[in-house]
Design a protein around this motif. Structure first.
Motif, PDB file in Angstrom:
ATOM      1  N   PHE A   1       0.814  -1.206   0.000  1.00  0.00           N
ATOM      2  CA  PHE A   1       0.000   0.000   0.000  1.00  0.00           C
ATOM      3  C   PHE A   1       0.852   1.262   0.000  1.00  0.00           C
ATOM      4  O   PHE A   1       0.416   2.316   0.456  1.00  0.00           O
ATOM      5  CB  PHE A   1      -0.953  -0.005   1.195  1.00  0.00           C
ATOM      6  CG  PHE A   1      -2.051  -1.037   1.080  1.00  0.00           C
ATOM      7  CD1 PHE A   1      -3.020  -0.917   0.105  1.00  0.00           C
ATOM      8  CD2 PHE A   1      -2.097  -2.117   1.943  1.00  0.00           C
ATOM      9  CE1 PHE A   1      -4.032  -1.857  -0.014  1.00  0.00           C
ATOM     10  CE2 PHE A   1      -3.097  -3.059   1.830  1.00  0.00           C
ATOM     11  CZ  PHE A   1      -4.066  -2.938   0.849  1.00  0.00           C
ATOM     12  N   THR A   2       2.062   1.147  -0.510  1.00  0.00           N
ATOM     13  CA  THR A   2       2.936   2.310  -0.621  1.00  0.00           C
ATOM     14  C   THR A   2       2.714   3.000  -1.967  1.00  0.00           C
ATOM     15  O   THR A   2       2.002   2.495  -2.849  1.00  0.00           O
ATOM     16  CB  THR A   2       4.412   1.909  -0.506  1.00  0.00           C
ATOM     17  OG1 THR A   2       4.798   1.189  -1.694  1.00  0.00           O
ATOM     18  CG2 THR A   2       4.655   1.029   0.710  1.00  0.00           C
ATOM     19  N   LYS A   3       3.366   4.136  -2.142  1.00  0.00           N
ATOM     20  CA  LYS A   3       3.258   4.881  -3.398  1.00  0.00           C
ATOM     21  C   LYS A   3       3.852   4.116  -4.572  1.00  0.00           C
ATOM     22  O   LYS A   3       3.580   4.447  -5.741  1.00  0.00           O
ATOM     23  CB  LYS A   3       3.956   6.232  -3.263  1.00  0.00           C
ATOM     24  CG  LYS A   3       5.453   6.130  -3.028  1.00  0.00           C
ATOM     25  CD  LYS A   3       6.085   7.510  -2.885  1.00  0.00           C
ATOM     26  CE  LYS A   3       7.591   7.401  -2.660  1.00  0.00           C
ATOM     27  NZ  LYS A   3       8.229   8.732  -2.527  1.00  0.00           N
ATOM     28  N   ASP A   4       4.648   3.087  -4.289  1.00  0.00           N
ATOM     29  CA  ASP A   4       5.277   2.306  -5.365  1.00  0.00           C
ATOM     30  C   ASP A   4       4.290   1.387  -6.062  1.00  0.00           C
ATOM     31  O   ASP A   4       4.580   0.885  -7.153  1.00  0.00           O
ATOM     32  CB  ASP A   4       6.433   1.478  -4.804  1.00  0.00           C
ATOM     33  CG  ASP A   4       7.563   2.340  -4.276  1.00  0.00           C
ATOM     34  OD1 ASP A   4       7.771   3.434  -4.825  1.00  0.00           O
ATOM     35  OD2 ASP A   4       8.215   1.931  -3.299  1.00  0.00           O
ATOM     36  N   ASN A   5       3.132   1.139  -5.453  1.00  0.00           N
ATOM     37  CA  ASN A   5       2.137   0.263  -6.059  1.00  0.00           C
ATOM     38  C   ASN A   5       1.233   1.089  -6.974  1.00  0.00           C
ATOM     39  O   ASN A   5       0.248   1.684  -6.531  1.00  0.00           O
ATOM     40  CB  ASN A   5       1.324  -0.436  -4.976  1.00  0.00           C
ATOM     41  CG  ASN A   5       0.329  -1.442  -5.549  1.00  0.00           C
ATOM     42  OD1 ASN A   5       0.232  -1.617  -6.762  1.00  0.00           O
ATOM     43  ND2 ASN A   5      -0.420  -2.092  -4.675  1.00  0.00           N
ATOM     44  N   THR A   6       1.555   1.106  -8.248  1.00  0.00           N
ATOM     45  CA  THR A   6       0.812   1.939  -9.204  1.00  0.00           C
ATOM     46  C   THR A   6      -0.608   1.430  -9.427  1.00  0.00           C
ATOM     47  O   THR A   6      -1.470   2.183  -9.889  1.00  0.00           O
ATOM     48  CB  THR A   6       1.556   1.993 -10.546  1.00  0.00           C
ATOM     49  OG1 THR A   6       1.755   0.663 -11.041  1.00  0.00           O
ATOM     50  CG2 THR A   6       2.919   2.672 -10.377  1.00  0.00           C
ATOM     51  N   ALA A   7      -0.875   0.163  -9.090  1.00  0.00           N
ATOM     52  CA  ALA A   7      -2.222  -0.390  -9.278  1.00  0.00           C
ATOM     53  C   ALA A   7      -3.251   0.316  -8.403  1.00  0.00           C
ATOM     54  O   ALA A   7      -4.444   0.339  -8.723  1.00  0.00           O
ATOM     55  CB  ALA A   7      -2.216  -1.887  -8.974  1.00  0.00           C
ATOM     56  N   LEU A   8      -2.801   0.928  -7.309  1.00  0.00           N
ATOM     57  CA  LEU A   8      -3.731   1.619  -6.413  1.00  0.00           C
ATOM     58  C   LEU A   8      -4.359   2.846  -7.060  1.00  0.00           C
ATOM     59  O   LEU A   8      -5.413   3.317  -6.623  1.00  0.00           O
ATOM     60  CB  LEU A   8      -3.009   2.036  -5.130  1.00  0.00           C
ATOM     61  CG  LEU A   8      -2.585   0.914  -4.181  1.00  0.00           C
ATOM     62  CD1 LEU A   8      -1.794   1.489  -3.009  1.00  0.00           C
ATOM     63  CD2 LEU A   8      -3.795   0.141  -3.686  1.00  0.00           C
ATOM     64  N   ALA A   9      -3.729   3.356  -8.110  1.00  0.00           N
ATOM     65  CA  ALA A   9      -4.267   4.537  -8.793  1.00  0.00           C
ATOM     66  C   ALA A   9      -5.631   4.251  -9.411  1.00  0.00           C
ATOM     67  O   ALA A   9      -6.440   5.173  -9.616  1.00  0.00           O
ATOM     68  CB  ALA A   9      -3.288   5.016  -9.872  1.00  0.00           C
ATOM     69  N   ASP A  10      -5.909   2.990  -9.694  1.00  0.00           N
ATOM     70  CA  ASP A  10      -7.176   2.597 -10.324  1.00  0.00           C
ATOM     71  C   ASP A  10      -8.216   2.142  -9.309  1.00  0.00           C
ATOM     72  O   ASP A  10      -9.288   1.669  -9.689  1.00  0.00           O
ATOM     73  CB  ASP A  10      -6.934   1.472 -11.333  1.00  0.00           C
ATOM     74  CG  ASP A  10      -6.013   1.896 -12.461  1.00  0.00           C
ATOM     75  OD1 ASP A  10      -6.109   3.064 -12.887  1.00  0.00           O
ATOM     76  OD2 ASP A  10      -5.197   1.063 -12.907  1.00  0.00           O
ATOM     77  N   VAL A  11      -7.895   2.264  -8.005  1.00  0.00           N
ATOM     78  CA  VAL A  11      -8.799   1.787  -6.951  1.00  0.00           C
ATOM     79  C   VAL A  11      -9.415   2.982  -6.228  1.00  0.00           C
ATOM     80  O   VAL A  11      -8.695   3.850  -5.720  1.00  0.00           O
ATOM     81  CB  VAL A  11      -8.044   0.895  -5.935  1.00  0.00           C
ATOM     82  CG1 VAL A  11      -9.015   0.369  -4.880  1.00  0.00           C
ATOM     83  CG2 VAL A  11      -7.339  -0.261  -6.641  1.00  0.00           C
ATOM     84  N   ASN A  12     -10.748   3.020  -6.176  1.00  0.00           N
ATOM     85  CA  ASN A  12     -11.448   4.033  -5.391  1.00  0.00           C
ATOM     86  C   ASN A  12     -11.571   3.503  -3.966  1.00  0.00           C
ATOM     87  O   ASN A  12     -12.424   2.670  -3.671  1.00  0.00           O
ATOM     88  CB  ASN A  12     -12.827   4.317  -5.979  1.00  0.00           C
ATOM     89  CG  ASN A  12     -13.565   5.416  -5.217  1.00  0.00           C
ATOM     90  OD1 ASN A  12     -13.147   5.832  -4.132  1.00  0.00           O
ATOM     91  ND2 ASN A  12     -14.671   5.881  -5.783  1.00  0.00           N
ATOM     92  N   LEU A  13     -10.703   3.988  -3.103  1.00  0.00           N
ATOM     93  CA  LEU A  13     -10.628   3.432  -1.752  1.00  0.00           C
ATOM     94  C   LEU A  13     -11.839   3.787  -0.893  1.00  0.00           C
ATOM     95  O   LEU A  13     -12.031   3.187   0.172  1.00  0.00           O
ATOM     96  CB  LEU A  13      -9.348   3.935  -1.067  1.00  0.00           C
ATOM     97  CG  LEU A  13      -8.039   3.523  -1.753  1.00  0.00           C
ATOM     98  CD1 LEU A  13      -6.865   4.207  -1.083  1.00  0.00           C
ATOM     99  CD2 LEU A  13      -7.859   2.009  -1.730  1.00  0.00           C
TER     100      LEU A  13
END
Length: 227
Positions: free
Chosen positions: A33-45
């Motif tokens: 869940f760090t900034k290095d995980n670019t996949a999180l950009a597509d997730v609406n948390l």
């Protein structure tokens, strides 16, 4: 190594698993869940379906029943909640998360008494939370269990004894644990101070040394290989 870390290390083979998963045999997925995980950009948390799909879709894709991760991780996901906002946002995770379906049982890793419990129901917080007090080699320490079901705290009493290996709580669903996909936040705390039913699970990066000293690596109890 601090005093509590040394004690936990000496007794690591005595702890009962806190969940029904066998991390030495069963595959598990390590979340980032760090900034290095670019996949999180597509997730609406802040969207239940989006966040849940990311968590449990990742587990299904990797053919894993459970996900783990997080101690000392500098996370970006806390910006979704005002709980963690300050002049310097709190983003450094002080526990280990175990991601699995709602209703997953939780077991006491060692003999304990109930220190405190509370439903921390602000958006993005723990939801129902239990804190146990343990004693090893004459030294007291605590374990915190966040994101539980409300039924986990319904019949609890302060000071109640819970024996090692006893099933005493269950993972909560999305609404119960205040808009987090089902998981357990597990944290070790030496000194609770004046906290009751709650304790910070995330700290400011600039205060890392102080908080990690009081909240040692929970893997000293969980014994999950490779994390």
């Amino acid at each position: 190594m601090t005093r509590i870390e040394a004690i936990l290390s000496r007794n690591k083979d005595l702890f009962h698993p806190t969940t029904p998963f066998n991390f030495t045999k069963d595959p598990f997925f390590v979340f980032d869940f760090t900034k290095d995980n670019t996949a999180l950009a597509d997730v609406n948390l802040n969207d239940e379906r989006s966040f849940n799909d990311y968590i449990f879709g990742s587990l299904a894709k990797e053919n894993c029943k459970v996900g783990v991760g997080g101690y000392g991780e500098n996370r970006t996901i806390y910006s979704r909640s005002d709980v963690f906002s300050d002049t310097e946002n709190r983003s450094l995770h002080l526990g280990i998360d175990i991601w699995a379906p709602a209703g997953t049982p939780v077991y006491a890793p060692a003999d304990a008494i109930v220190h405190s419990f509370k439903d921390n129901h602000q958006h993005g917080d723990y939801g129902p939370t239990i804190i146990l007090e343990h004693e090893l080699e004459g030294v007291k320490f605590h374990t915190l269990y966040g994101h539980l079901s409300r039924s986990s705290i319904e019949d609890l009493t302060i000071g109640a004894e819970i024996k090692k290996g006893t099933e005493f709580a269950w993972f909560g669903d999305y609404e119960e644990n205040v808009h987090w996909p089902p998981h357990l936040h597990f944290q070790v705390i030496e000194d609770m101070g004046d906290k009751f039913g709650d304790f910070p699970g995330v700290c400011k990066p600039s205060e890392k040394a102080m908080w990690l000293k009081n909240c040692p690596n929970p893997n000293l109890i969980l014994n999950i290989p490779g994390i």
